[in-house]
Design a protein around this motif. Structure first.
Motif, short mmCIF file in Angstrom:
data_model
loop_
_atom_site.label_atom_id
_atom_site.label_comp_id
_atom_site.label_asym_id
_atom_site.label_seq_id
_atom_site.Cartn_x
_atom_site.Cartn_y
_atom_site.Cartn_z
N GLU A 175 0.84 -1.20 0.00
CA GLU A 175 0.00 0.00 0.00
C GLU A 175 0.88 1.26 0.00
O GLU A 175 0.52 2.27 -0.60
CB GLU A 175 -0.94 -0.02 1.21
CG GLU A 175 -2.04 -1.07 1.06
CD GLU A 175 -3.02 -1.06 2.23
OE1 GLU A 175 -4.22 -1.10 2.00
OE2 GLU A 175 -2.56 -1.04 3.39
N ILE A 176 2.00 1.17 0.67
CA ILE A 176 2.92 2.32 0.62
C ILE A 176 3.48 2.48 -0.80
O ILE A 176 3.59 3.60 -1.32
CB ILE A 176 4.03 2.17 1.69
CG1 ILE A 176 3.39 2.41 3.05
CG2 ILE A 176 5.19 3.14 1.44
CD1 ILE A 176 4.22 2.12 4.23
N ASP A 177 3.75 1.35 -1.43
CA ASP A 177 4.20 1.42 -2.84
C ASP A 177 3.12 2.08 -3.71
O ASP A 177 3.43 2.88 -4.60
CB ASP A 177 4.52 0.02 -3.38
CG ASP A 177 5.72 -0.61 -2.67
OD1 ASP A 177 6.50 0.14 -2.05
OD2 ASP A 177 5.85 -1.85 -2.72
N ALA A 178 1.85 1.74 -3.41
CA ALA A 178 0.74 2.34 -4.18
C ALA A 178 0.71 3.85 -3.94
O ALA A 178 0.46 4.63 -4.87
CB ALA A 178 -0.58 1.69 -3.78
N LEU A 179 0.97 4.26 -2.71
CA LEU A 179 0.99 5.70 -2.39
C LEU A 179 2.10 6.39 -3.19
O LEU A 179 1.89 7.45 -3.79
CB LEU A 179 1.22 5.89 -0.87
CG LEU A 179 1.47 7.32 -0.41
CD1 LEU A 179 0.22 8.18 -0.56
CD2 LEU A 179 1.93 7.35 1.07
N VAL A 180 3.28 5.75 -3.22
CA VAL A 180 4.41 6.34 -3.94
C VAL A 180 4.06 6.47 -5.43
O VAL A 180 4.28 7.53 -6.04
CB VAL A 180 5.68 5.46 -3.74
CG1 VAL A 180 6.82 5.92 -4.65
CG2 VAL A 180 6.12 5.51 -2.27
N GLU A 181 3.46 5.43 -5.96
CA GLU A 181 3.05 5.47 -7.38
C GLU A 181 2.02 6.59 -7.59
O GLU A 181 2.08 7.34 -8.57
CB GLU A 181 2.41 4.12 -7.73
CG GLU A 181 2.61 3.71 -9.16
CD GLU A 181 2.02 2.31 -9.37
OE1 GLU A 181 1.03 2.24 -10.12
OE2 GLU A 181 2.52 1.35 -8.76
N GLY A 182 1.08 6.69 -6.65
CA GLY A 182 0.05 7.74 -6.72
C GLY A 182 0.65 9.13 -6.69
O GLY A 182 0.18 10.05 -7.37
N ILE A 183 1.72 9.30 -5.92
CA ILE A 183 2.38 10.61 -5.84
C ILE A 183 3.05 10.94 -7.18
O ILE A 183 2.96 12.06 -7.69
CB ILE A 183 3.38 10.65 -4.67
CG1 ILE A 183 2.61 10.59 -3.33
CG2 ILE A 183 4.26 11.90 -4.72
CD1 ILE A 183 3.48 10.39 -2.11
N HIS A 184 3.69 9.93 -7.78
CA HIS A 184 4.30 10.15 -9.10
C HIS A 184 3.23 10.55 -10.12
O HIS A 184 3.42 11.44 -10.94
CB HIS A 184 5.06 8.90 -9.57
CG HIS A 184 6.36 8.70 -8.84
ND1 HIS A 184 7.35 9.65 -8.82
CD2 HIS A 184 6.82 7.68 -8.09
CE1 HIS A 184 8.38 9.22 -8.10
NE2 HIS A 184 8.08 8.02 -7.63
N LYS A 185 2.11 9.86 -10.02
CA LYS A 185 0.98 10.15 -10.93
C LYS A 185 0.52 11.61 -10.72
O LYS A 185 0.21 12.32 -11.69
CB LYS A 185 -0.13 9.15 -10.60
CG LYS A 185 -1.42 9.38 -11.24
CD LYS A 185 -1.73 8.27 -12.24
CE LYS A 185 -2.88 8.73 -13.11
NZ LYS A 185 -2.96 8.18 -14.37
N THR A 186 0.47 12.03 -9.45
CA THR A 186 0.03 13.40 -9.14
C THR A 186 0.97 14.41 -9.81
O THR A 186 0.51 15.40 -10.40
CB THR A 186 0.02 13.62 -7.60
OG1 THR A 186 -0.69 12.53 -7.00
CG2 THR A 186 -0.63 14.92 -7.21
N PHE A 187 2.27 14.15 -9.72
CA PHE A 187 3.23 15.04 -10.40
C PHE A 187 2.96 15.09 -11.90
O PHE A 187 3.00 16.15 -12.52
CB PHE A 187 4.67 14.59 -10.12
CG PHE A 187 5.26 15.13 -8.85
CD1 PHE A 187 5.31 16.51 -8.60
CD2 PHE A 187 5.77 14.28 -7.87
CE1 PHE A 187 5.85 17.02 -7.43
CE2 PHE A 187 6.31 14.79 -6.71
CZ PHE A 187 6.36 16.16 -6.48
#
Ligand code: C6P
Length: 410
Positions: free
Chosen positions: A394-406
């Protein structure tokens, strides 16, 4: 040789039905545990069975249902007493939550102890629930709030705290674990120092009760307030622990049924502890549900949960630190599972909105700690807050989500 006990997070997750749902077509990644935690099936079942099999008012009836409801309600009090190692059940007061517990102390002991020109000490990282009740008290009385400053990592400046204590100090009220930073404060020292000045201490345990083993006798705090809904229990129920001699010395908070022994038009005699502070029909189902949550936590073990959550926090911190343009707010040495962050050029609310499209629930805003935001000169943060059912995936998903946000905002 002893082997380290393995924390079987996949088995734990099966106890929380909501974790199976999808949000926006993606598996839910629930990282808003500091706002409220999810409920295990055993707590949900307990609420259903209370209403479908027992429902009756407590402490009133001779009939079977009322007696069963009373036994369950008082049983829950006893479970909470054991959880925080209070000396006796009389020291465990059911409230609506942390907020009500703090208001109760401010408007009883506060009004009795604090006089004109006196001082109440809080800190710069307090939740509004541990600011406003004291501010109101000070305004009522002509007293003053004193605020312990913090450093850039979000740690209390203990030297400054010691300097603030004076003969004018009448109460100290400090958060145990900061909801916006994750800082775990040295509350045992804070209490010991205040006691050298004969000053009682209230600890805001809203975030610590669900994540750290707490022993109120060991901490020697005078009051400890927390909420059921962050502790895997229902909303609308909470606990105020207080030392018996202080609770006995305190005036009443709300008045009415339940909290009296006898009433004539001339005089009312109040009930014994803890009922003196539980006016009206209480949140019976909530208390019983909280008892079920305590049973559940005991099957997990808060010490094991704490160890697992700190492993997750370390992983999450390392992962977030690899992201260019991300700044962590709250980098104390002694921390629990809160990851508050800013992304360069993107408002936290926009981060929350994009993450939601990925099924990821975080909180964005000031987290009811506006003076803390002012200290860091920021309007808000994005906050991921962990519980023992979260995973590294889930933390990996958060990191991916942050990249997506950028990407979305590039
Ligand atoms: N913090 C958060 O998202 P109540 O609302 O009474 O259950 O808890 C109030 C409260 C008091 N102190 C601290 C340290 C808290 O974290 C909270 C609640 C939630 O951070 C909702 S604002």
């Amino acid at each position: 040789m002893t082997t380290k006990p393995v924390f079987d997070v996949e088995a734990v997750r099966k106890d929380f039905p909501i974790l199976n749902r999808e949000v926006q077509g993606k598996p839910l990644v629930y990282l808003d545990n500091a706002a409220t935690s999810q409920k295990p099936q055993s707590v949900i079942d307990k609420l259903v069975s209370y209403y479908s099999e027992i429902n009756a008012n407590v402490h009133r009836g001779v009939h079977t249902l009322s007696q069963e409801a009373t036994d369950e309600y008082e049983g829950a009090r006893s479970k909470v007493r054991k959880l925080i190692n209070a000396k006796e059940e009389a020291e465990i007061i059911f409230t609506r939550g942390t907020t009500e517990g703090i208001n109760l102390v401010a408007q009883t002991l506060g009004v009795q102890r604090v006089g004109e020109g006196d001082e109440v000490i809080i800190s710069n990282m307090e939740h509004h629930s541990n600011v406003v009740p004291w501010q109101v008290l000070c305004d009522q009385i002509g007293a003053h709030l004193r605020v312990v400053p913090i450093n850039d990592d979000g740690e209390l400046l203990m030297d400054e705290y010691e300097k603030l204590l004076s003969p004018r100090t009448k109460l100290v009220s400090i958060v145990h674990l900061s909801n916006a930073l994750g800082t775990i404060n040295p509350v045992k020292d804070i209490v010991a120092i205040a006691h050298q000045h004969d000053v009682p201490v209230l600890l805001d345990g809203a975030q610590s009760a669900p994540h750290l083993p707490v022993d109120v006798q060991d901490l020697d705090c005078d009051f400890y307030a927390f909420s059921g809904h962050k502790l895997y229990g229902p909303t609308g129920i909470g606990i105020l622990y207080g030392k018996r001699e202080l609770l006995e010395s305190m005036s009443v908070y709300q008045t009415g049924g339940e909290q009296i022994k006898s009433v004539t038009f001339e005089k009312t005699i109040y009930n014994d502890l803890p009922y003196k502070f539980e006016a009206g029909t209480p949140n019976i189902a909530g208390a019983i549900g909280l008892g079920a949550a305590v049973d559940y936590i005991n099957t997990i073990g808060l010490d094991r949960a704490e160890a697992y959550e700190s492993e997750l926090l370390q992983y999450g911190t390392e992962q977030l630190q690899t992201i260019e343009g991300l700044k962590l707010i709250g980098t104390a040495q002694h921390k629990s599972g809160v990851l508050s962050f800013l992304l360069e050029g993107i408002h936290p609310h926009d981060i929350g909105t994009v993450l939601d499209t990925q099924g990821i629930a975080i909180r964005t805003g000031h987290h009811c700690t506006q003076p803390l935001m002012q200290r860091f000169q920021i309007p808000a943060t994005a906050r991921a807050s962990l519980a023992f059912y979260n995973t590294k995936a889930e933390i990996d998903a958060l990191v991916e989500g942050i990249h997506k946000t950028f990407e979305v905002f590039s």
